[in-house]
Design a protein around this motif. Structure first.
Motif, PDB file in Angstrom:
ATOM      1  N   GLU A   1      13.158  33.295   6.149  1.00 45.51           N
ATOM      2  CA  GLU A   1      14.209  32.636   5.363  1.00 45.51           C
ATOM      3  C   GLU A   1      15.234  31.953   6.277  1.00 45.51           C
ATOM      4  O   GLU A   1      15.487  32.401   7.395  1.00 45.51           O
ATOM      5  CB  GLU A   1      14.933  33.657   4.481  1.00 45.51           C
ATOM      6  CG  GLU A   1      14.025  34.463   3.568  1.00 45.51           C
ATOM      7  CD  GLU A   1      13.475  33.618   2.434  1.00 45.51           C
ATOM      8  OE1 GLU A   1      14.250  32.791   1.895  1.00 45.51           O
ATOM      9  OE2 GLU A   1      12.292  33.756   2.110  1.00 45.51           O
ATOM     10  N   MET A   2      15.816  30.903   5.726  1.00 41.67           N
ATOM     11  CA  MET A   2      16.881  30.196   6.454  1.00 41.67           C
ATOM     12  C   MET A   2      18.117  30.108   5.557  1.00 41.67           C
ATOM     13  O   MET A   2      18.028  29.713   4.385  1.00 41.67           O
ATOM     14  CB  MET A   2      16.421  28.791   6.847  1.00 41.67           C
ATOM     15  CG  MET A   2      17.475  27.990   7.598  1.00 41.67           C
ATOM     16  SD  MET A   2      16.790  26.407   8.164  1.00 41.67           S
ATOM     17  CE  MET A   2      18.260  25.641   8.810  1.00 41.67           C
ATOM     18  N   PHE A   3      19.283  30.479   6.091  1.00 43.60           N
ATOM     19  CA  PHE A   3      20.551  30.428   5.367  1.00 43.60           C
ATOM     20  C   PHE A   3      21.506  29.473   6.095  1.00 43.60           C
ATOM     21  O   PHE A   3      21.562  29.452   7.326  1.00 43.60           O
ATOM     22  CB  PHE A   3      21.203  31.822   5.312  1.00 43.60           C
ATOM     23  CG  PHE A   3      20.533  32.775   4.373  1.00 43.60           C
ATOM     24  CD1 PHE A   3      21.076  33.039   3.131  1.00 43.60           C
ATOM     25  CD2 PHE A   3      19.349  33.420   4.736  1.00 43.60           C
ATOM     26  CE1 PHE A   3      20.464  33.927   2.263  1.00 43.60           C
ATOM     27  CE2 PHE A   3      18.726  34.307   3.877  1.00 43.60           C
ATOM     28  CZ  PHE A   3      19.287  34.562   2.628  1.00 43.60           C
ATOM     29  N   ARG A   4      22.225  28.712   5.301  1.00 43.18           N
ATOM     30  CA  ARG A   4      23.289  27.881   5.875  1.00 43.18           C
ATOM     31  C   ARG A   4      24.568  28.133   5.080  1.00 43.18           C
ATOM     32  O   ARG A   4      24.593  27.958   3.850  1.00 43.18           O
ATOM     33  CB  ARG A   4      22.926  26.401   5.842  1.00 43.18           C
ATOM     34  CG  ARG A   4      24.019  25.507   6.461  1.00 43.18           C
ATOM     35  CD  ARG A   4      23.644  24.039   6.409  1.00 43.18           C
ATOM     36  NE  ARG A   4      22.652  23.689   7.436  1.00 43.18           N
ATOM     37  CZ  ARG A   4      22.201  22.453   7.612  1.00 43.18           C
ATOM     38  NH1 ARG A   4      22.621  21.463   6.822  1.00 43.18           N
ATOM     39  NH2 ARG A   4      21.302  22.207   8.548  1.00 43.18           N
ATOM     40  N   PHE A   5      25.646  28.525   5.763  1.00 41.92           N
ATOM     41  CA  PHE A   5      26.924  28.866   5.127  1.00 41.92           C
ATOM     42  C   PHE A   5      27.978  27.808   5.470  1.00 41.92           C
ATOM     43  O   PHE A   5      28.299  27.607   6.645  1.00 41.92           O
ATOM     44  CB  PHE A   5      27.406  30.243   5.605  1.00 41.92           C
ATOM     45  CG  PHE A   5      26.500  31.379   5.226  1.00 41.92           C
ATOM     46  CD1 PHE A   5      26.673  32.044   4.017  1.00 41.92           C
ATOM     47  CD2 PHE A   5      25.471  31.786   6.073  1.00 41.92           C
ATOM     48  CE1 PHE A   5      25.844  33.105   3.667  1.00 41.92           C
ATOM     49  CE2 PHE A   5      24.635  32.834   5.733  1.00 41.92           C
ATOM     50  CZ  PHE A   5      24.821  33.510   4.522  1.00 41.92           C
ATOM     51  N   TYR A   6      28.486  27.143   4.441  1.00 36.06           N
ATOM     52  CA  TYR A   6      29.587  26.183   4.609  1.00 36.06           C
ATOM     53  C   TYR A   6      30.902  26.862   4.254  1.00 36.06           C
ATOM     54  O   TYR A   6      31.008  27.533   3.215  1.00 36.06           O
ATOM     55  CB  TYR A   6      29.394  24.967   3.695  1.00 36.06           C
ATOM     56  CG  TYR A   6      28.272  24.051   4.115  1.00 36.06           C
ATOM     57  CD1 TYR A   6      28.479  23.071   5.082  1.00 36.06           C
ATOM     58  CD2 TYR A   6      27.010  24.150   3.535  1.00 36.06           C
ATOM     59  CE1 TYR A   6      27.450  22.218   5.468  1.00 36.06           C
ATOM     60  CE2 TYR A   6      25.978  23.302   3.914  1.00 36.06           C
ATOM     61  CZ  TYR A   6      26.212  22.341   4.878  1.00 36.06           C
ATOM     62  OH  TYR A   6      25.189  21.502   5.265  1.00 36.06           O
TER      63      TYR A   6
ATOM     64  N   CYS B   1      21.447  27.441   0.690  1.00 35.14           N
ATOM     65  CA  CYS B   1      22.706  26.814   1.133  1.00 35.14           C
ATOM     66  C   CYS B   1      23.853  27.427   0.334  1.00 35.14           C
ATOM     67  O   CYS B   1      23.806  27.456  -0.900  1.00 35.14           O
ATOM     68  CB  CYS B   1      22.673  25.307   0.889  1.00 35.14           C
ATOM     69  SG  CYS B   1      21.878  24.393   2.204  1.00 35.14           S
ATOM     70  N   VAL B   2      24.881  27.867   1.041  1.00 34.90           N
ATOM     71  CA  VAL B   2      26.014  28.555   0.406  1.00 34.90           C
ATOM     72  C   VAL B   2      27.296  27.791   0.721  1.00 34.90           C
ATOM     73  O   VAL B   2      27.515  27.380   1.874  1.00 34.90           O
ATOM     74  CB  VAL B   2      26.136  29.998   0.934  1.00 34.90           C
ATOM     75  CG1 VAL B   2      27.270  30.727   0.230  1.00 34.90           C
ATOM     76  CG2 VAL B   2      24.825  30.745   0.771  1.00 34.90           C
TER      77      VAL B   2
ATOM     78  N   SER C   1      31.231  23.092  -3.930  1.00 32.06           N
ATOM     79  CA  SER C   1      30.131  22.831  -4.864  1.00 32.06           C
ATOM     80  C   SER C   1      29.185  21.815  -4.253  1.00 32.06           C
ATOM     81  O   SER C   1      29.485  21.205  -3.229  1.00 32.06           O
ATOM     82  CB  SER C   1      30.676  22.300  -6.197  1.00 32.06           C
ATOM     83  OG  SER C   1      31.371  21.075  -5.982  1.00 32.06           O
ATOM     84  N   PHE C   2      28.030  21.643  -4.888  1.00 32.11           N
ATOM     85  CA  PHE C   2      27.051  20.656  -4.451  1.00 32.11           C
ATOM     86  C   PHE C   2      27.014  19.509  -5.463  1.00 32.11           C
ATOM     87  O   PHE C   2      27.190  19.732  -6.669  1.00 32.11           O
ATOM     88  CB  PHE C   2      25.666  21.292  -4.313  1.00 32.11           C
ATOM     89  CG  PHE C   2      25.574  22.285  -3.191  1.00 32.11           C
ATOM     90  CD1 PHE C   2      25.309  21.858  -1.893  1.00 32.11           C
ATOM     91  CD2 PHE C   2      25.771  23.643  -3.414  1.00 32.11           C
ATOM     92  CE1 PHE C   2      25.230  22.771  -0.850  1.00 32.11           C
ATOM     93  CE2 PHE C   2      25.698  24.553  -2.382  1.00 32.11           C
ATOM     94  CZ  PHE C   2      25.429  24.126  -1.086  1.00 32.11           C
TER      95      PHE C   2
ATOM     96  N   LEU D   1      23.913  27.797  -3.679  1.00 31.14           N
ATOM     97  CA  LEU D   1      24.816  28.814  -4.211  1.00 31.14           C
ATOM     98  C   LEU D   1      26.248  28.338  -4.043  1.00 31.14           C
ATOM     99  O   LEU D   1      26.688  28.051  -2.920  1.00 31.14           O
ATOM    100  CB  LEU D   1      24.583  30.134  -3.465  1.00 31.14           C
ATOM    101  CG  LEU D   1      25.206  31.381  -4.090  1.00 31.14           C
ATOM    102  CD1 LEU D   1      24.286  32.586  -3.928  1.00 31.14           C
ATOM    103  CD2 LEU D   1      26.558  31.682  -3.450  1.00 31.14           C
ATOM    104  N   GLU D   2      26.980  28.241  -5.178  1.00 33.24           N
ATOM    105  CA  GLU D   2      28.328  27.679  -5.165  1.00 33.24           C
ATOM    106  C   GLU D   2      29.395  28.765  -5.309  1.00 33.24           C
ATOM    107  O   GLU D   2      29.090  29.959  -5.291  1.00 33.24           O
ATOM    108  CB  GLU D   2      28.448  26.629  -6.277  1.00 33.24           C
ATOM    109  CG  GLU D   2      27.477  25.469  -6.067  1.00 33.24           C
ATOM    110  CD  GLU D   2      27.501  24.465  -7.206  1.00 33.24           C
ATOM    111  OE1 GLU D   2      27.722  24.889  -8.365  1.00 33.24           O
ATOM    112  OE2 GLU D   2      27.291  23.261  -6.941  1.00 33.24           O
TER     113      GLU D   2
END
Length: 451
Positions: A381-386, A414-415, A419-420, A436-437
């Motif tokens: 898995e790959m996660f990216r946190f903004y 993507c977190v 929002s996206f 995920l928002e």
């Protein structure tokens, strides 16, 4: 035949020159006699006598010139303007009137009366007749400056400085023109010289400090701003500029001190007051004083609804005061943020074993690659946190997907605290990416025990 004609022309020219010489002598004698007469009789008696002459003959040129000179010397600008306007109108028929001097004095009177356009019209005529007069160039510069035409004002002041290099006021005028034209480096020399001439002039000190700041002379600029902070006129602006400089240097505690001094000053214009409170609130939040920053933001809301992004900031930081993990997510240092992200991943997958394989920290996000093992499945898995709360567009999601494929990840998440965009959501359709928002993020963070 030619010789007698030449002789006649020469004699005529000599006669004209002789008459002009006599007129010049008479004019200087009249001026000298006027001064002597004023000293003997007194100014009021002379004015009455001249006005009496003009009541009998309104076109009495010597009387008009003498009366105009008296009013000009005493600064009676209304009467000065009227008399020299009359003289200028009469100059067409009376060639003995000096148009250069008449329009110069008419222009100076107009400037002092606030008639800037009349001033410029008069001085331009005077300059055409005699461009080497100091007062003509000086007041022309003052008039252009008053109209905000700083480039033309600068030309006039520099010309005046060439005519009279020792004039003390010109360093100030040239320096201010260069400052207004945002030629800060050039303005420094003139502003420093002007302050040497007027050491107590706080306005010049403030402009010098701003010019230094724009030239990256931050230490020198800060000293001047701090010196000006208590000043009743320039103190609040100095507090604001000092705070902005301290912020730029990441010295938030000093910036907060600057802003707090500014908030205590009296008679602060509303716009500057709002700006100081807004910047101070952001500095307090930057030092993790969420409650202090939130209180200031609410004070801004009470005075000016809808000011900048205050409404969204209040909503955002109210959430932070309720959720300690959210504070860490948004405000903590990188190491604490990474620890929280790892906890997030562990909480996201229930009844699984999670192994972190790689952590990558970028300026705008943190990426974590991990392997997840369930009872009957296994995946990479790959996660990216903004950390920001803005709207994230599809270009970032496309980049995330491309990186997933390069690293051969099975799926990704993507977190964001924001929002996206709609296009970002549309891009994920049919692809192994979840977005995920804010609301879902807050819900998960509430369940995490960071200890």
């Amino acid at each position: 035949m030619i010789i007698p004609i030449l002789i006649a022309v020469i004699v005529g020219a000599a006669l004209i020159l002789f008459l002009m010489f006599l007129r010049s002598n008479n004019s200087s004698e009249k001026s000298s006699n006027t001064v002597k007469t004023i000293q003997k009789k007194g100014k009021s008696a002379i004015v009455k006598e001249l006005e009496k002459k003009l009541s009998h003959d309104s076109h009495n040129i010597p009387a008009l010139e003498a009366l105009g000179a008296i009013y000009f010397d005493e600064g009676n600008w209304e009467k000065t303007f009227t008399i020299y306007k009359n003289l200028y109108d009469l100059s067409v028929a009376h060639t003995e009137i000096s148009v250069a001097k008449t329009t110069q004095r008419m222009g100076i009177a107009a400037f002092n009366l606030g008639k800037i356009d009349d001033c410029l019209n008069s001085l331009m005529i005077s300059m055409q007749k005699d461009s080497g007069e100091f007062d003509t160039n000086y007041y022309c510069g003052k008039a252009f400056y008053a109209k905000g035409t700083y480039d033309k004002a600068l030309i006039c002041f520099k010309k005046a400085k060439l005519i009279h290099p020792e004039a003390t006021d010109l360093n100030e005028q040239v320096g201010l023109c260069l400052y207004k034209l945002q030629k800060y480096k050039e303005s420094l020399t003139y502003l420093k010289s002007a302050i040497d001439e007027k050491p107590g002039n706080k306005e010049l000190l403030f402009y010098l400090a701003v010019a230094m700041s724009e030239c990256s002379l931050y230490d020198k600029a800060l000293k001047l701003f701090i010196h000006l902070r208590p000043d009743p006129e320039f103190g609040v602006q100095a507090c604001l500029e000092a705070g902005k400089l301290h912020e730029r240097l990441k010295n938030y505690s000093e910036a907060i001190q600057d802003y707090e001094i500014g908030m205590k000053l009296q008679n602060v214009p509303e716009q500057i007051s709002l700006q100081i409170k807004y910047k101070c609130a952001n500095c307090l939040i930057a030092t993790n004083d969420i409650n202090g920053g939130l209180n200031l933001l609410k004070r801004i809301q009470a005075v000016h609804a809808g000011y900048k992004d205050v409404d969204s900031l209040v909503a955002r930081y109210q959430d932070l005061t309720k959720n300690k993990n959210l504070q860490i997510y948004m405000l903590a240092g990188t190491s604490d943020f990474v620890v929280l992200c790892r906890k997030f991943i562990s909480s996201y997958y229930k009844d699984t074993f999670v192994k972190i394989e790689d952590v990558s920290v970028a300026s705008e996000n943190v990426e974590i690659i991990c392997s997840v093992e369930g009872k009957r499945w296994e995946s990479k898995e790959m996660f990216r946190f903004y950390r920001n709360s803005t709207v994230i567009g599809d270009i970032y999601v496309r980049d995330f997907h491309s990186k997933m494929r390069d690293l051969k990840c099975d799926s990704g998440l993507c977190v964001t605290m924001g929002s996206f965009s709609e296009s970002a959501h549309k891009y994920t359709e049919g692809r192994p990416i979840d977005l995920l928002e804010k609301d879902e993020l807050c819900s998960i963070l509430n369940k995490i025990n960071i200890v």
